[in-house]
Scaffold this motif. Structure first.
Motif, PDB file in Angstrom:
ATOM      1  N   TYR A 144      10.470  -8.162  -7.190  1.00  0.00           N
ATOM      2  CA  TYR A 144       9.571  -7.021  -7.053  1.00  0.00           C
ATOM      3  C   TYR A 144      10.181  -5.829  -7.784  1.00  0.00           C
ATOM      4  CZ  TYR A 144       6.671  -9.160  -3.423  1.00  0.00           C
ATOM      5  OH  TYR A 144       5.801  -9.954  -2.738  1.00  0.00           O
ATOM      6  N   GLU A 145       9.296  -4.982  -8.294  1.00  0.00           N
ATOM      7  CA  GLU A 145       9.750  -3.801  -8.996  1.00  0.00           C
ATOM      8  C   GLU A 145       9.218  -2.568  -8.276  1.00  0.00           C
ATOM      9  OE1 GLU A 145       9.520  -4.404 -13.217  1.00  0.00           O
ATOM     10  OE2 GLU A 145       8.962  -2.294 -13.489  1.00  0.00           O
ATOM     11  N   LYS A 146      10.078  -1.587  -8.074  1.00  0.00           N
ATOM     12  CA  LYS A 146       9.605  -0.340  -7.464  1.00  0.00           C
ATOM     13  C   LYS A 146       8.732   0.406  -8.470  1.00  0.00           C
ATOM     14  CE  LYS A 146      10.612   4.073  -5.584  1.00  0.00           C
ATOM     15  NZ  LYS A 146      11.431   5.200  -5.327  1.00  0.00           N
ATOM     16  N   VAL A 147       7.529   0.806  -8.032  1.00  0.00           N
ATOM     17  CA  VAL A 147       6.618   1.476  -8.962  1.00  0.00           C
ATOM     18  C   VAL A 147       6.264   2.892  -8.538  1.00  0.00           C
ATOM     19  CG1 VAL A 147       5.610  -0.633  -9.900  1.00  0.00           C
ATOM     20  CG2 VAL A 147       4.624   0.384  -7.838  1.00  0.00           C
ATOM     21  N   ALA A 148       6.452   3.206  -7.271  1.00  0.00           N
ATOM     22  CA  ALA A 148       6.083   4.546  -6.804  1.00  0.00           C
ATOM     23  C   ALA A 148       6.679   4.776  -5.426  1.00  0.00           C
ATOM     24  CB  ALA A 148       4.569   4.689  -6.731  1.00  0.00           C
ATOM     25  N   GLY A 149       6.677   6.034  -5.019  1.00  0.00           N
ATOM     26  CA  GLY A 149       7.015   6.363  -3.649  1.00  0.00           C
ATOM     27  C   GLY A 149       5.725   6.404  -2.837  1.00  0.00           C
ATOM     28  N   VAL A 150       5.804   6.016  -1.566  1.00  0.00           N
ATOM     29  CA  VAL A 150       4.608   5.992  -0.713  1.00  0.00           C
ATOM     30  C   VAL A 150       3.894   7.343  -0.735  1.00  0.00           C
ATOM     31  CG1 VAL A 150       3.851   5.855   1.686  1.00  0.00           C
ATOM     32  CG2 VAL A 150       5.449   4.156   0.781  1.00  0.00           C
ATOM     33  N   SER A 151       4.678   8.436  -0.663  1.00  0.00           N
ATOM     34  CA  SER A 151       4.055   9.759  -0.568  1.00  0.00           C
ATOM     35  C   SER A 151       3.388  10.210  -1.866  1.00  0.00           C
ATOM     36  CB  SER A 151       5.105  10.779  -0.149  1.00  0.00           C
ATOM     37  OG  SER A 151       6.186  10.708  -1.047  1.00  0.00           O
ATOM     38  N   GLU A 152       3.646   9.490  -2.960  1.00  0.00           N
ATOM     39  CA  GLU A 152       3.037   9.879  -4.235  1.00  0.00           C
ATOM     40  C   GLU A 152       1.594   9.434  -4.347  1.00  0.00           C
ATOM     41  OE1 GLU A 152       5.639   9.233  -7.849  1.00  0.00           O
ATOM     42  OE2 GLU A 152       6.719   8.071  -6.343  1.00  0.00           O
ATOM     43  N   ILE A 153       1.173   8.503  -3.489  1.00  0.00           N
ATOM     44  CA  ILE A 153      -0.189   7.979  -3.579  1.00  0.00           C
ATOM     45  C   ILE A 153      -0.866   8.139  -2.225  1.00  0.00           C
ATOM     46  CG2 ILE A 153      -1.603   6.001  -4.256  1.00  0.00           C
ATOM     47  CD1 ILE A 153       0.899   4.933  -5.682  1.00  0.00           C
ATOM     48  N   PRO A 154      -1.506   9.282  -2.002  1.00  0.00           N
ATOM     49  CA  PRO A 154      -2.119   9.541  -0.696  1.00  0.00           C
ATOM     50  C   PRO A 154      -3.257   8.549  -0.411  1.00  0.00           C
ATOM     51  CG  PRO A 154      -2.107  11.516  -2.097  1.00  0.00           C
ATOM     52  CD  PRO A 154      -1.695  10.367  -2.957  1.00  0.00           C
ATOM     53  N   LYS A 155      -3.591   8.425   0.861  1.00  0.00           N
ATOM     54  CA  LYS A 155      -4.704   7.561   1.267  1.00  0.00           C
ATOM     55  C   LYS A 155      -5.963   7.903   0.476  1.00  0.00           C
ATOM     56  CE  LYS A 155      -3.262   6.779   5.996  1.00  0.00           C
ATOM     57  NZ  LYS A 155      -3.477   7.049   7.405  1.00  0.00           N
ATOM     58  N   GLY A 156      -6.658   6.867   0.031  1.00  0.00           N
ATOM     59  CA  GLY A 156      -7.922   7.085  -0.680  1.00  0.00           C
ATOM     60  C   GLY A 156      -7.746   7.400  -2.151  1.00  0.00           C
ATOM     61  N   SER A 157      -6.486   7.298  -2.653  1.00  0.00           N
ATOM     62  CA  SER A 157      -6.284   7.597  -4.070  1.00  0.00           C
ATOM     63  C   SER A 157      -5.669   6.400  -4.786  1.00  0.00           C
ATOM     64  CB  SER A 157      -5.392   8.825  -4.234  1.00  0.00           C
ATOM     65  OG  SER A 157      -4.063   8.492  -3.921  1.00  0.00           O
ATOM     66  N   ALA A 196      -3.726   1.199  -5.495  1.00  0.00           N
ATOM     67  CA  ALA A 196      -4.629   1.974  -4.639  1.00  0.00           C
ATOM     68  C   ALA A 196      -4.111   1.985  -3.212  1.00  0.00           C
ATOM     69  CB  ALA A 196      -6.019   1.352  -4.670  1.00  0.00           C
ATOM     70  N   ASN A 197      -4.296   3.114  -2.544  1.00  0.00           N
ATOM     71  CA  ASN A 197      -3.938   3.244  -1.134  1.00  0.00           C
ATOM     72  C   ASN A 197      -5.232   3.355  -0.319  1.00  0.00           C
ATOM     73  OD1 ASN A 197      -3.268   4.181   1.425  1.00  0.00           O
ATOM     74  ND2 ASN A 197      -1.671   5.568   0.709  1.00  0.00           N
ATOM     75  N   VAL A 198      -5.515   2.316   0.462  1.00  0.00           N
ATOM     76  CA  VAL A 198      -6.689   2.352   1.334  1.00  0.00           C
ATOM     77  C   VAL A 198      -6.178   2.370   2.775  1.00  0.00           C
ATOM     78  CG1 VAL A 198      -8.844   1.234   2.019  1.00  0.00           C
ATOM     79  CG2 VAL A 198      -8.037   1.014  -0.337  1.00  0.00           C
ATOM     80  N   ASP A 199      -6.336   3.523   3.426  1.00  0.00           N
ATOM     81  CA  ASP A 199      -5.917   3.665   4.822  1.00  0.00           C
ATOM     82  C   ASP A 199      -4.464   3.299   5.052  1.00  0.00           C
ATOM     83  OD1 ASP A 199      -8.094   4.781   5.976  1.00  0.00           O
ATOM     84  OD2 ASP A 199      -9.051   2.861   6.442  1.00  0.00           O
ATOM     85  N   GLY A 200      -3.614   3.623   4.092  1.00  0.00           N
ATOM     86  CA  GLY A 200      -2.189   3.402   4.277  1.00  0.00           C
ATOM     87  C   GLY A 200      -1.699   2.049   3.823  1.00  0.00           C
ATOM     88  N   LYS A 201      -2.611   1.193   3.352  1.00  0.00           N
ATOM     89  CA  LYS A 201      -2.183  -0.098   2.832  1.00  0.00           C
ATOM     90  C   LYS A 201      -2.406  -0.094   1.317  1.00  0.00           C
ATOM     91  CE  LYS A 201      -2.725  -4.971   4.276  1.00  0.00           C
ATOM     92  NZ  LYS A 201      -1.787  -5.499   3.398  1.00  0.00           N
ATOM     93  N   PHE A 202      -1.473  -0.715   0.585  1.00  0.00           N
ATOM     94  CA  PHE A 202      -1.534  -0.646  -0.877  1.00  0.00           C
ATOM     95  C   PHE A 202      -2.055  -1.947  -1.478  1.00  0.00           C
ATOM     96  CE2 PHE A 202       1.383   2.646   0.317  1.00  0.00           C
ATOM     97  CZ  PHE A 202       1.057   3.669  -0.556  1.00  0.00           C
TER      98      PHE A 202
END
Ligand code: FES
Length: 103
Positions: free
Chosen positions: A3-16, A30-36
């Motif tokens: 696996y490769e790290k691609v982003a921090g959780v906080s960089e992609i808010p829910k719905g974005s 995509a982050n849908v309700d906290g799941k990527f």
């Protein structure tokens, strides 16, 4: 399989969503309700950048001609595209969003 790290959780808010790079592949994350969820960031119609489209619930709409895909499965839920999008496995470790590298 790595696996490769691609982003921090906080960089992609829910719905974005945003585009990230994994190996040679551009991926829409995509982050849908906290799941990527991750799909290839190239519409199967004629290559539109999905991450620049619209996300509503689990459905991403291509910005070019409006095809819709389910981010969970990559399946087409609205035309004109007819082929599903490839999906990528995503996991979260601490604050890191990681995508499995395509083999
Ligand atoms: S390129 Fe996505 S709908 Fe045409």
């Amino acid at each position: 399989m790595s696996y490769e790290k691609v982003a921090g959780v906080s960089e992609i808010p829910k719905g974005s969503m945003r585009s990230v790079r994994v190996g040679n592949e551009e991926v829409m994350l995509a982050n849908v309700d906290g799941k990527f969820y991750a799909l290839r960031n190239r519409c199967t119609h004629v290559g539109g950048p999905l991450a620049k489209g619209k996300l509503s619930g689990y459905v991403v709409q291509c910005p070019w001609h409006g095809s819709k895909f389910d981010v969970r499965t990559g399946s087409v839920v609205g035309p004109p595209a007819s082929a599903p999008e490839p999906t990528f496995e995503v996991k979260v470790e601490n604050d890191a969003v990681m995508i499995k590298k395509p083999s």
